[in-house]
Design a protein around this motif. Structure first.
Motif, PDB file in Angstrom:
ATOM      1  N   TYR A  20     -10.223   1.458   3.329  1.00  0.00           N
ATOM      2  CA  TYR A  20      -8.883   1.189   3.832  1.00  0.00           C
ATOM      3  C   TYR A  20      -9.011   0.817   5.314  1.00  0.00           C
ATOM      4  CZ  TYR A  20      -7.068   3.310  -0.430  1.00  0.00           C
ATOM      5  OH  TYR A  20      -6.774   3.581  -1.752  1.00  0.00           O
ATOM      6  N   GLY A  63       0.793  -1.222   0.000  1.00  0.00           N
ATOM      7  CA  GLY A  63       0.000   0.000   0.000  1.00  0.00           C
ATOM      8  C   GLY A  63       0.822   1.266   0.000  1.00  0.00           C
ATOM      9  N   ASN A 106      -7.100  -1.121   0.846  1.00  0.00           N
ATOM     10  CA  ASN A 106      -5.915  -1.796   1.365  1.00  0.00           C
ATOM     11  C   ASN A 106      -6.116  -2.104   2.840  1.00  0.00           C
ATOM     12  OD1 ASN A 106      -4.417  -1.632  -1.039  1.00  0.00           O
ATOM     13  ND2 ASN A 106      -3.662   0.403  -0.528  1.00  0.00           N
TER      14      ASN A 106
END
Length: 361
Positions: free
Chosen positions: A202, A42, A225
């Protein structure tokens, strides 16, 4: 320095990934895409995009415009979600707040941020604001509570993002240190809604009592991510990394040759990288107003993603099978070569002995 060079030159290209984050049809037939180029952890990575190619329905699109997201003034709407359940007391809540505030400090231009805190209940502390100081003060005032209604907090954030402009970049940034135990919403509700409105989530897992599988699944299924933070002092670095990733996105603009036909269109981007390519695909429904419900649309997108993943898994299995076959062939060739060498040595010894016997005789 040597190790950095070694990593860039010899680490396989599957450690790098290209993501099509959003497809914007507001000015159809002019279409915009937001993309990010990052490694598997990431972190944004720089790549030469001069050789980038865009395909629509397998036909190369020319010309295309590629610009940094901050140069085209694309608004970014972020919902920060922080777990304030009882287990977050002490350094955990302090570093979580410091990390979120570091993210807010990195806001620029037309960035907007909303803030949600949760324990047993979900509290929308602030709707979207551009004033950094106000958001920072809201985060600073967070105090710990009791249980963990993580999924309900995500759903509240998604509902908030539904109201934001269609041409904006939207994300949820959610931190938790525990396992879901109080929500009325299901995991499938979150993934379906997130995909229907194209919002990547995320997730940040703090400590060693998190539901890693759930957090990874949410991030993967929504094209976000997952970041693992075993210790609270890692949080500031993670929040800053995500901010850099958001602002390193690229905006690709092009004019489609297709009519708005209410059909699915496939977009594919490829970039050369170390003897191969990194690539990403995403489909869009070419319609101003979809006749398909958002819930069904989310399911369709999930099905497309599922088929893509299945294809990737199948391709990987075939690749590994081919590798095993080659290794087997190489092993056989090696064994045959050794046998040939042994035969030659034996022949040489026999010839030498015959000559020696003739000489002695």
């Amino acid at each position: 320095c040597f190790f950095a060079l070694f990593f860039m030159l010899f680490v396989p290209h599957f450690y790098q990934q290209l993501k099509i984050n959003k497809i914007i049809l507001k000015s159809f037939p002019k279409i915009k895409l937001t993309i990010s180029i990052e490694n598997k952890w990431g972190t944004p990575i720089p790549l030469d995009i001069k050789e980038m190619k865009l395909f629509e329905n397998k036909k190369e699109v020319l010309p295309i415009s590629v610009k940094a997201i901050d140069t085209v003034k694309t608004p970014i709407y972020t919902v920060i979600i922080i777990d304030k359940s009882g287990s977050m007391k002490g350094d955990a809540i302090k570093m979580a707040k410091d990390g979120a505030i570091s993210f807010v400090k990195m806001m620029i231009g037309s960035d907007n941020t909303a803030y949600i805190e949760f324990d047993t209940n979900v509290n929308l502390v602030s709707d979207f604001l551009m004033e950094k100081k106000k958001i920072e003060s809201f985060i600073k005032n967070t105090i710990v509570g009791s249980d963990t209604a993580f999924l309900d907090a995500l759903y509240t954030g998604l509902e908030l993002l539904k109201k934001t402009p269609q041409n904006s970049v939207k994300i949820i940034l959610a931190l938790t240190d525990g396992k879901e135990n109080k929500s009325s919403k299901k995991l499938s509700d979150i993934i379906s809604l997130a995909n229907s409105i194209e919002v990547p989530i995320y997730t940040i897992g703090l400590g060693n009592k998190i539901d890693t599988g759930m957090l990874k699944k949410i991030a993967k299924k929504t094209h976000g991510n997952f970041y693992n933070a075993p210790k609270p002092d890692q949080l500031i670095d993670i929040y800053r990394k995500i901010s850099l990733l958001l602002h390193s996105q690229l905006v690709i603009a092009f004019k489609t040759i297709y009519e708005m036909d209410s059909k699915w269109h496939n977009l594919k981007i490829t970039i050369p990288y170390i003897g191969g390519f990194i690539e990403s695909e995403k489909s869009y429904l070419s319609a101003k107003k979809s006749k398909i419900s958002t819930k069904l649309l989310g399911k369709i997108r999930l099905e497309i993603q599922k088929k893509k993943i299945q294809t990737q898994i199948k391709t990987e299995k075939l690749r590994k099978k081919e590798e095993r076959r080659k290794k087997k062939e190489e092993k056989i060739i090696y064994i045959l070569f050794i046998i040939l060498i042994i035969i030659l040595i034996v022949l040489i010894i026999l010839i030498y002995k015959k000559k020696q016997e003739k000489y002695d005789g």
